[in-house]
Scaffold this active site. Structure first.
Site: not given
Length: 478
Positions: A449-450
């Site tokens: 998700h980064r």
């Protein structure tokens, strides 16, 4: 002369392995680069060659042993060793004779002059030596060549050694400033402390007058981090004694299982995982596969759903480059690769292996199918090298053949995404007039998700699904 043959460095971040087989016996002759050992490292079988020609002496390892780089494998009597030993022995004898001929009297010291000669002989420079004044109550110093000086008393030696040790440690033993007292430090050091969030009053300065230096701050922070690490380690729960409730059995994990455990634990710790799902109607794709299966087999490949997915994913990664990237935390950057190499998970008897198909964006579907079959065969035969599993930018795992529908795989760091594929099912689908049977393939995308947001993940997965639903798009895109 027999030399120690040590296990060389096997590769980047490879330090140890388990001996699968020893291919030589004591007394065997080997040539340079002959394979003497097979070693199971993390996810690969490595052959260890002899560094030079010679005769095998004492073997120091056996099958099943765990060894690491630098451990002695065997003693190796290199060819020409006896002649070299004789030459060295002969040379050593000649040197010894020369030394004996030139050896001075009295154990190697020059004979001391007679007392009369000593008194009449001036020092260098022509001056007579001046007698040193003697301290009261102190014996005169012995002359050169005289008696050995009296040994220093143990208590005095320890006292002086302790003083030196205290002096060495003195800078670290300064007391911290009391609360409210000003802390001596330069403006740059104060700014450095503020940037790290460090309270200067908590640091004992080692500079002049107790001044806090930049190195003091770094040392303080290192100590804090070490303390946190030790506390975290201490909090880790140990396994209970299961035998108190019944019989247990322990079995050592093989190298592949240990490597998998290390890799997934590291990936889970580093990557914030998110998984999204979608379905693809692959009824037309199955017809496409049946139509071109024979042609692919003639080229040496098998046109499987996984092979098609590799090509579809390669095209998708070019359209959505953030999925073909890595996160550089230190520099705060997203590293997008301009090449596409996809790892495909293969289930083997020893555990999970992930061979990498390189540059699949430049390869045709039939070529990918042939290469995938070859790599999967090598993996199951334990013939994979570490190079065969390096350099992947994206991964695919297909558990449909085992009956699984949906699952959440772990992204292999430093990649940022992995595509999961489940079991194909025939389901009734409404076509506007009636229900008709359609073949549905469950898909999932697990991502970091980064690097990727949910909306982008949804678009990426839907694009893959639509391409599978329309094989003509695959032909046009390829």
């Amino acid at each position: 002369m027999a030399t120690e043959f040590k296990l060389p460095q096997l590769g980047e971040q490879v330090e140890k392995g388990i001996v699968l087989s020893v291919l030589v016996s004591e007394g065997d002759h080997v040539d340079a680069d002959d394979v003497v050992l097979e070693l199971e490292t993390d996810k690969a079988t490595t052959e260890v060659p002899a560094p030079s020609a010679g005769t095998v002496g004492e073997l120091r390892v056996h099958e099943g042993d765990e060894i690491q780089s630098g451990d002695v494998i065997m003693m190796l009597e290199e060819d020409g060793g006896e002649e070299e030993d004789e030459e060295k022995s002969k040379k050593k004898g000649e040197d010894a004779e020369e030394e004996e001929a030139q050896e001075p009297e009295a154990g190697g010291r020059e004979p001391e002059p007679e007392d009369g000669d000593r008194e009449s002989e001036p020092e260098a420079g022509g001056r007579e030596p001046e007698p040193e004044p003697e301290s009261e109550g102190r014996e005169p110093e012995p002359e050169d060549g005289g008696r050995e000086p009296k040994p220093e008393p143990e208590a005095e030696r320890r006292s002086r050694s302790g003083d030196r040790e205290r002096q060495r440690k003195q800078p670290r033993e300064r007391e911290r400033p009391k609360i409210g007292e000003p802390v001596p430090a330069s403006p740059s050091v104060r700014r450095f402390a503020r940037e790290l969030g460090v309270e200067l009053s908590m640091i004992a300065g080692t500079g002049d007058g107790g001044r806090v230096t930049e190195e003091d701050i770094k040392s303080h922070v290192r100590n804090l981090l070490e303390d946190v690490s030790r506390e975290k380690q201490a909090r880790e729960d140990e396994l209970p004694d299961f035998s108190q409730w019944g019989e247990v059995e322990r079995e050592p994990m093989n190298a592949i299982r240990r490597a998998t455990a290390d890799n997934v634990a590291r990936s889970w710790e580093k990557i914030p995982h998110v998984t999204q799902y979608d379905d693809a109607d692959v009824t037309d794709l199955e017809n496409f596969r049946s139509r071109f299966a024979e042609e692919a087999e003639e080229e040496g490949g098998k046109l499987t759903v996984t092979a098609i997915l590799v090509k579809v994913a390669a095209i998708a990664l070019e359209r959505f480059p953030d999925f073909n990237a890595s996160v550089d935390v230190e520099r705060g950057e997203l590293v997008r690769k301009k090449y596409v190499s996809i790892g495909v998970a293969v289930d083997t008897e020893e555990g999970l292996l992930v061979p990498v198909l390189r540059d699949v964006d430049d390869k045709g579907l039939v070529q990918i199918a042939a290469e995938l079959g070859e790599k999967a065969g090598k993996a199951r035969a334990r013939k994979m090298s570490r190079e065969d599993m390096k350099g992947g930018t994206f991964s695919i795992t297909n558990l449909g053949g085992l009956g699984t529908t949906r699952f959440t795989p772990i992204v292999g760091w430093p990649q940022v995404a992995i595509l999961s594929v489940g079991r194909m099912e025939t389901k009734p689908v409404w076509n506007g007039d009636e229900f008709e049977p359609r073949k549905i393939l469950p898909l999932g995308i697990t991502y970091d998700h980064r690097a990727v947001d949910g909306a982008d993940a949804a678009k990426f997965l839907r694009w893959i699904a639509e391409t599978l639903e329309n094989p003509m798009r695959l032909t046009m895109e390829a």
